[in-house]
Structures are given as C-alpha cells and as structure tokens.
Write an enzyme that holds these catalytic residues in place. Structure first.
Site, short mmCIF file in Angstrom:
data_model
loop_
_atom_site.label_atom_id
_atom_site.label_comp_id
_atom_site.label_asym_id
_atom_site.label_seq_id
_atom_site.Cartn_x
_atom_site.Cartn_y
_atom_site.Cartn_z
N CYS A 420 0.81 -1.22 0.00
CA CYS A 420 0.00 0.00 0.00
C CYS A 420 0.84 1.27 0.00
CB CYS A 420 -0.98 -0.02 1.17
SG CYS A 420 -0.20 -0.14 2.77
N HIS A 464 -2.52 0.71 7.05
CA HIS A 464 -2.74 1.01 5.64
C HIS A 464 -2.26 2.42 5.34
CE1 HIS A 464 -4.40 0.27 1.78
NE2 HIS A 464 -5.38 1.18 1.88
N ASP A 480 -7.91 5.95 -2.70
CA ASP A 480 -7.07 4.84 -2.24
C ASP A 480 -6.61 4.04 -3.44
OD1 ASP A 480 -5.77 2.81 -1.06
OD2 ASP A 480 -7.44 2.12 0.19
#
Lengths: 670, 307
Positions: A420, A464, A480
């Site tokens: 991520c 995250h 995202d």
C-alpha cells in the site's frame, strides 16, 4: 557460633519459584547481566541451604551491591525513572536472598516480592497480566506460609494449595474493596515508563514499512459503535497526514506537531480554521480503546470530532491526545462520514506544501504525469487515468522488490509490484507532478467484527496508507490507489488480497489469529477478545466517575456513612458466606428421631431441676434419678427402658411408645 | 444365662468376699477369650480369684510362681535324653494347661516373660523345632505387683497389649473384711468349689458372646470414645484397632453376664477402665502406664448421645 535459622525447605522453594515468576516478565526491560546475578544468587542461596557454602562476607556484599549499582547506572544512565528504579528494586530483591538469616529476613524478601509484583502493573494492565500476577502472589503467599509451617510440611504442592485457598477466599473481599473503596488520586505522580518502543504506525513512511507492520497480529484498537457499523469501504481510520516528501520518505508537514496554532484543544475556543469544515447528516458516534502506542496521535474515521477534554484537533483534521498514549486510552468520537474539507481554497503556504516535490527525483514520473494530465484535460479524468494505469498490470504483494534512488520511477515503470505505501506514495507523486495538491494518509483500514459483543477489532495487520487529493470546490477527497489494484484488501481484509503463498507468510503459529478456519479456535479467539474488552471496560476503566455512578445506583446517594456501611455490610456478607460454608461442610448427619426424643426428655429433666452429665448413659442416669429425685423415678425409668430398647436393643417400632412416654412427664410442681 | 453367671459370681464370692465387680470382669475376660492381668499388692486375693475361676469353670489349672532366676524352659518344658528308648523325651512345662496362673509375672526377666507371652499370642509352643499346640481353651491369668515395688521388671506396652484386661482388686470393704476375719481361711475353702459348667457349656457361652447385638448407636459411641483417645491432648497415644476390638468384645461379654441380648453404653463404661486402662498413657505422666483415672475422664467427657 550463633545458631542460624534454617529457612524451611518449602518456603525457600516457593520463594525461588515466586522470584522466577516475578522477574520473567521484567526481563526484556532489564540489563542482561541481571540474569547472571540472578543465577549466582540462586545457586549461592541453595548452597547455603544445603550447608555447603557460607553466607557472603560483608565486604563481598558491599562489592556485589556496588557492582550492581554501577551496572544499573551504565545500563540506564540515570536513576530517576521507572525502569532504573524497577531494576534497582529487582536487584535488591535478588541480593536479599543472600542475606536471609532470620525468619524476619524471609518475610522482608517476601514482602519485597509483593512490591515487585505490583510494579508489573506499571507496564501492563491486561487481564492476562493480572492473572499472572495473581499466580505470582499465590506463590509468594506460599513462601510466607512455608516460613510459618513446621518442619513436617515437606510437600510443596500442599502448601501451594493452601495458599491458593487463602487467595481465593480473599478474592470476594478484594472485589468488594475494589468496587466500594473511594478512589483517591495517587499521592505522588507515578512516573511513566519511558524507554518503550513505539508501536503501530510511525510518523514517517518509507517503502517497506507497512509490509513489516502487517505481520504483527497485535490489536491496535477496539471500537464500539453506538449504532450500526459502517461497511468496510468507509472504515478508513485516519492517523497521520504526511505531506513532506524527500524523494523516498514521507513525513509530517514541517509546521510541527504541536505548535500552539496547529492544535485546537477541546477546552479552548474554536479556532478560525475549523470553519473550513462542512458536514452534513447525523454523526456516527463510537468509542475507541486504543492500545498503548507511545505516540500522541489518535485514530478516527473522517471527519472526527471529540468532546473529550484530553483530545485536541489538528490543522489537518485529525485527533491528538495531550499526552503520549502509554497505557490503554479510551476516547469518544463523533464522525461525519459526509464532509467537505477546505472546499473553498487553499492558502498559498498550504498549496506550496501539498504540491512540493524534491528536485531531481523520479524524473520519468513527473514527465509522464504532465503528459497524462494534458491528455486528460480535467483533474478528475486525470485521477481516473492514473488509477486505470494501476489496475492494468500492477501486483499487490507483501514482498516488493527493492527500489533505487528514484523509488517512484522504479516502482511505476519497472517493478510494478508493491504494497500500500508504494501505491499511495506513487499516486501522490503523480498527483503533485500534475499540479494537483495531494498527500499521504496513514492509519488503519477495516477491522474485524467480534460478533459476540458487536465491537470492531483493528489490528496492526490492518495498517494502511492511502492518499487524499484536493479538488477545487470539493476539498480534500480520499483516493485509495490500493483499492484500484486489490479491491479485496478494502472489502475483506489483507488475507484475501494477497496470493495464498503470501498470505501464509502472515501466519504466526503462536497467534490464534492464524487459525480462523478452525471454528472452535476461532470461537475461543473471539471469546478472549471479548474478555479483554470487558476487562478494560469494567476494571481498567472503573474510575471515580463510574464508581460514583455505580454507588449512586446501589446506595441512592454517595455519603461517607453509606459507603462505610456498604463496606461493612459487604465484608460481613463475605464473612457470613465463609461461615455458612464452614457450617455446611461440618454439619453432621441428621439426628435419629429417637435421639431427638431423648434430647427432649433430657431438656424436660433439666427444667425439672435435674442436670445430666455428658458421659452418662441412660441407665446410669435412671439410677441417679432414683436416688436423687425418687419422685421422678417412675417416669424416668420408663422412658429410659423404652429408649434403651429402641436405641440399643433388638425390638424396633418402639418409637411411638417412647414419644408417648416422653410426653407424659410429671408436672413440675409436685 | 444370667442365672448361670450369677451363680458363678456367687460361688466365687464365697471365697473372695466383696469383689463382685472384679469377679465379673474376670469372667467377662475369659468369655471373650482374652488373657487377664491382675495387678495388686501381695495378699489381696489374686491367686484365690484365679484358682476359683478355674475351679468353677471346671478347667485344668497350673500355677507358676515367677522368680528372677527363671528360664523359659521352666515354663514351656524341655527334652531329656532317655537311655532306654535311646531318644529324647519331652517333658511339658506348666504352660500345657487350660488355666495358667502366672504369679508375679513382673518378677522374672524379660526373656522368660516373652516366652510366656509368645505362647499367649500364638496359643502354641515351639521348642526344638517342634510346634506343640496348647490345650483348648487356654487362659493366662497373670498377676503382677505394682511396678513401683522393688525387684520388678515392668512389662512393656507391647506386652501389656496382649492382655485383654487388667484389673485391680483393691482392699475389701469393712464388712467383707469382717466376714473374712470371722470365717475360716478362704484358701482352704477353694477346694469346696464345684465346677458349675462343663467345658462344652463354657464353649457355648463363649460363642454366645458374638451374638450379642451392638447397635449402630452403640458403635457410634464406641467410636467417639476411641477418637477421643486419639485426638485429645491428654492422651500420649490413642487406642489401637486391637484395643477397640477388645473394648467391643468385652462390652458384649459384659452384656451377656448382665443377661442382656444387646450392648448398652453402660456395658462399655463398665469394662473400659479394665480394657483401656493399660493401653493408654497420660501425656503428662511418664511413669507407669496406669490410665484408669484417664479412662474415667474419658468416660465423663465423651457424650453418650453424640453431640
């Protein structure tokens, strides 16, 4: 030669066991040489016990103490602080073993042990810790018992069982005191442990940080929602906003974490800049119990506000705590899921910060970004263009290849494998290169629902990183990029987004988390979570306010008299329960009806002025009555005959006769 | 039965005046197949009692006077070489009888004492590798002088335990004494005592003892007594299971003599001093194991009814 008191074997064994139990959890905080010192003192003590070695001479003791103090000083560099003090206490606890000559010394060591047990709570207050300390306290109590037991007690387990019974018996009283005793503030400020590794998300982000963090199964925080739990795509727990980029590492903006103007504390008036927030709809309220992080920042869903006094609000719309979170921290949050942040315009300095890219890094990306932005025409279209590029042939993986100096370039155009933080970082760089203000946000995403108690557990594995972009008229929007590559990560967690081989890497054989596929173990895991949660809610969180609330509902009003009465009564109830238990266990078999009648007969005799002796059989009694109280003789001899036959003789069924005879007592006045 | 017991007691009473209780205890002891130890000063009628008992029960009777220079062979017997038959002939000692009166047993050495005590326990004698059974029934009525007198070897507890009862005779009361002084020497009248029961009748009586009922209630009381001896501070040691069995058996025999088919607490109380007295010792007393006073305290303190 002064006769030397020999510590009972039982006591010494349990003292050593208790010491081991006490020191073990402290070991990670203690210098390594303590192990060595421990070993020496234990061996020496055992040898003294066996009569093989003498007690250390005074100068030897002085040397040892000096050595230990110097060792502690060199380890910690200072004396005032929790860790050096605990270290000193434990060293004293160890060395005192060599000094035990009298019974009194053993008592001192045992009491010192109780003190060491209490220090454990400075570092951890979980349910498990408490149970463990209960165990060590039982071991210490056994040692105390052992000192007072005679030589004949040679079975360590028997003493332990006795001590366990004692502790178990004291538990109800402990509970009553816990509930009722007034919570006085601490008499002195207990210093907080200092040298502790921060856990969870850190204040900077570089490639590879998160793939390490997600291997941790520990709980980051727990959330209880007052209403329904929102679906996973909304569960973005914002922790930090990272705006500064040096080409590789993302950090918080330079204006500082705690400059007075950037945090608006809850007890201060609202700052001007807070009006840049627009919210619609009803807020979502929830409670967060954050595990210690040693950091200031708190996690919440955007856009959060809290009425908690200890909580402040930062310029980048996050919640922070006044003090670093070094013990479990509970706070209440209201979040508006529909919001617009700084929709009007960004100030010049804000714009400059959110658009900044270091010179000379990632030239290819910058070039490509400008090209695509020109092709796309609008910021929205450009964002879609970049996300579409991510969906094409990128892989979401725990083990991305190493990146060079131009980390974003390498990632975007060559390796195309990342976690991520790679996606978030690359996306923000692409945005900034095209002139769209953007920043990285780190925190947690998702969370596992505990169906037993309906709370959400967010783990370190849920850590995250994503990004926010600013569009004119819309404000900061969450984008995202990971969702574009691995939608499963957002919807159902990390495990489902990784390839099976990689998901296995996450499995920790020592964590119940790894056995979710076994229904039974998963049930146990959920139940343990609930236990820990309840422990926090009901025990750790039981403060003065909750106490007065509970006492109010129990007693009507909290007055000293009533509290004292409640203390007395609860103490009495506990004692009465113990007494009842003893009485019940010692109760004899019910009396035979004949014996009952005979007793009644004896009472009647007594009321007529004739007292029997305990060791007197019926016949002897009758004989004595005959000589002392001839007027009663007829009645007594009949009863005694009948009773004797009934109780000792062979003829049964004489009970009725006996009853009749006993009833036919002559009147008292003759 | 009462009749018979009364007659026996009455018969012996003609030679041993005013000692009914002791005579009944002695009879109960024999009915329970136990050995009897009579402890008293010299001249109190110990020998008379023993001989009268043997006579009245129609049993063969031998008497051994124990002295300090006695050897086991003087009691058990010995083998002598017989020139005519060219072999050894066994000459049985006085122990081969039905009632043996071991007079002043504590005047002899422990070696000789134990020779007799072994015979008491096993009811047989092993000499020179050959085991010879003793006649049935076999009773030892031993007398001993108080251990405080000079020239005594006190019997150790383990050997005292072999005796079912230990009784004391005590001085006669003044009426009995006067009768004694006025009459002829009782010793001379011993021969006048005729057997009242045959051997078979005696065995039947002994068997009857076992049929006397001891109810649960009574056993409870018995156990309370025994527990008291085992837990109370004043007892240096408690009653052994052998002791408790002896107490029950004697109480049964006592009930039989009293003409009852069941045991009552008074039976236990009547035999307890004789049965328990020599088996317990006061924790504060380091001398003679003479716990009769202790047993009285025991009986007074233990509730007949159960608390």
């Amino acid at each position: 030669m002064i006769p030397v008191f020999q510590i009972p074997r039982n006591s010494l064994v349990w003292l050593l066991v208790a010491q081991t139990l006490l020191i073990l959890p402290h070991l990670p905080r203690l210098p390594v040489w303590i192990l060595f010192a421990w070993f020496i003192t234990v061996v020496w003590r055992v040898q003294i016990f066996r009569g093989l070695w003498p007690f250390p001479r005074p100068w030897v003791k002085v040397m040892i103490v000096l050595l230990c103090v110097m060792g502690l000083l060199s380890e910690y560099g200072r004396f005032f602080g929790i860790e050096p003090m605990v270290g000193l206490l434990i060293t004293a606890f160890l060395l005192k073993l060599l000094e035990m000559r009298q019974k009194r010394d053993v008592l001192i060591v045992a009491f010192l042990g109780f003190f060491v047990a209490a220090t454990q709570f400075l570092f951890s207050q979980t349910l498990l810790t408490t149970l463990y300390i209960l165990l060590t306290v039982t071991a210490l109590t056994t040692a105390l018992l052992g000192v007072h037991q005679s030589e004949g007690h040679r079975y360590p387990w028997r003493s332990f069982k006795l001590a366990g019974t004692l502790i178990a018996q004291s538990l109800p009283l402990m509970l009553a005191l816990f509930i009722i005793m007034p919570r006085l503030g601490s008499l002195w400020a207990v210093p907080q442990p200092e040298q502790r590794a921060a856990t969870g998300v850190s204040d900077s982000m570089a490639p590879g940080d998160f793939s390490r963090l997600v291997q941790d199964k520990a709980t980051a925080f727990r959330v209880t929602f007052d209403g329904d739990i929102p679906p996973p795509p909304f569960l973005y727990w914002r922790g930090l906003v990272l705006s500064d980029f040096d080409g590789r590492r993302w950090q918080q903006a330079r204006f500082g974490r705690f400059r007075g103007d950037s945090v608006n504390w809850n007890n201060e008036p609202l700052e001007q800049w807070r009006s840049t927030v627009e919210t619609t709809g009803e807020p979502l309220s929830y409670q967060v119990i954050l595990e210690p992080t040693q950091q200031h920042w708190l996690y919440a869903l955007p856009l959060a506000s809290s009425s908690d006094e200890r909580v402040g609000f930062t310029r980048d719309y996050r919640l922070v705590s006044r003090l670093p979170v070094n013990s479990r921290y509970q706070y209440q949050v209201d979040s508006h899921l529909n919001y617009r942040l700084q929709a009007q315009a960004l100030s010049g300095s804000d714009l400059g910060r959110e658009l900044y890219l270091p010179d000379g890094f990632n030239p290819r990306s910058v070039q490509q970004a400008r090209q695509w932005f020109a092709q796309a025409g609008s910021p929205r279209a450009y964002i879609d263009r970049v996300l579409a590029y991510f969906t094409r042939d990128f892989t979401y993986t725990l083990e991305p290849p190493l990146l060079g100096q131009h980390s974003v370039d390498d990632f975007l155009w060559q390796t195309k494998r990342g976690f991520c933080e790679h996606f978030a970082s690359a996306f923000v760089v692409m945005m900034r290169a095209a002139g769209i203000p953007a920043r990285v946000v780190v925190g947690y995403q998702g969370g596992a629902l505990n169906p037993l108690k309906n709370f959400l557990v967010v783990r370190q594995a849920d850590a995250h990183a994503w990004s926010e972009v600013w569009l004119e008229g819309e404000g900061w929007l969450r984008v995202d990029p990971t969702a574009a590559v691995a939608p499963g990560r957002i919807e159902s967690g990390l495990d489902s987004a990784l390839s099976p081989a990689e998901a296995e890497l996450l499995d920790d054989p020592f964590s119940l988390e790894s056995y979710r596929s076994f229904a039974l173990l998963d049930g146990i895991r959920l139940r343990l979570e609930v236990l820990e949660y309840d422990w926090h809610q009901w025990v750790m969180n039981y403060d003065q306010q909750k106490q007065s609330g509970l006492l109010n509902s129990l007693l009507g009003a909290v007055t000293p008299g009533r509290v004292a009465a409640a203390l007395l009564i609860s103490g009495f109830v506990v004692l009465a329960a113990v007494g009842a238990m003893l009485a019940l266990s010692g109760r004899r078999a019910p009396l035979d009806p004949g014996d009952k009648l005979y007793r009644r007969f004896l009472r009647r005799l007594k009321s007529r002025g004739f007292q029997h002796h305990p060791g007197e059989g019926p016949r002897t009694l009758a004989k004595r009555v005959k000589s002392e109280r001839p007027e009663l003789n007829a009645w007594v001899s009949q009863v005694v005959n009948s009773y004797e036959r009934y109780r000792y003789g062979e003829e049964g069924g004489q009970l009725e006769l006996l009853r009749r005879l006993v009833r036919e007592a002559p009147s008292r006045r003759i | 039965m009462q009749n018979l017991a009364d007659r026996i007691v009455g018969q012996i009473g003609t030679v041993l005046l005013g000692k009914e209780q002791a005579v009944k205890l002695a009879l109960a002891c024999l009915l329970s197949r136990g050995h009897l130890l009579i402890e008293d000063l010299p001249g109190m009628g110990k020998t008379t009692l023993a001989q009268a008992l043997a006579n009245v029960l129609g049993l063969s009777y031998r008497r051994v006077q124990f002295t300090s220079d006695m050897l086991p062979a003087d009691i058990l017997g010995f083998s002598v070489f017989d020139r005519e038959s060219n072999g050894f002939n066994f000459h049985p000692g006085p122990v081969f009888t039905q009632v043996l009166l071991a007079d002043e047993i504590n005047r002899t050495t422990p070696k000789t004492q134990s020779a007799l005590l072994e015979a008491m326990e096993e009811r047989q004698v092993t000499l020179e590798g050959e085991t010879r059974p003793l006649p049935e029934p076999f009773f030892v009525i031993a007398t001993q002088n108080p251990t405080t007198q000079s020239g005594t070897f006190p019997l150790p507890e383990s050997q005292l335990d072999r005796f079912l009862m230990r009784i004391e005779l005590g001085y006669p009361d003044s009426r009995a004494e006067r009768a004694l002084l006025m009459g002829i020497n009782p010793r001379e009248r011993l021969d006048d005592i005729q057997p009242l029961v045959s051997y078979d009748e005696f065995v039947v009586l002994q068997k009857q003892v076992d049929t006397i009922k001891a109810s649960d209630s009574l056993l409870d009381y018995l156990q309370r007594l025994i527990n008291y001896t085992r837990t109370a501070q004043e007892f240096s040691c408690g009653l052994s299971p052998r002791g408790s069995l002896a107490l029950l058996r004697s109480a049964r025999a006592w009930a039989l003599i009293e003409g009852r088919q069941y045991v009552i607490p008074e039976d236990v109380q009547a035999v307890a001093p004789a049965v328990i007295g020599h088996r317990v010792r006061d924790a504060g007393d380091f001398g003679d194991p003479g716990g009769v006073a202790l047993v009285e305290r025991l009986i007074n303190n233990v509730d007949v009814m159960g608390a």
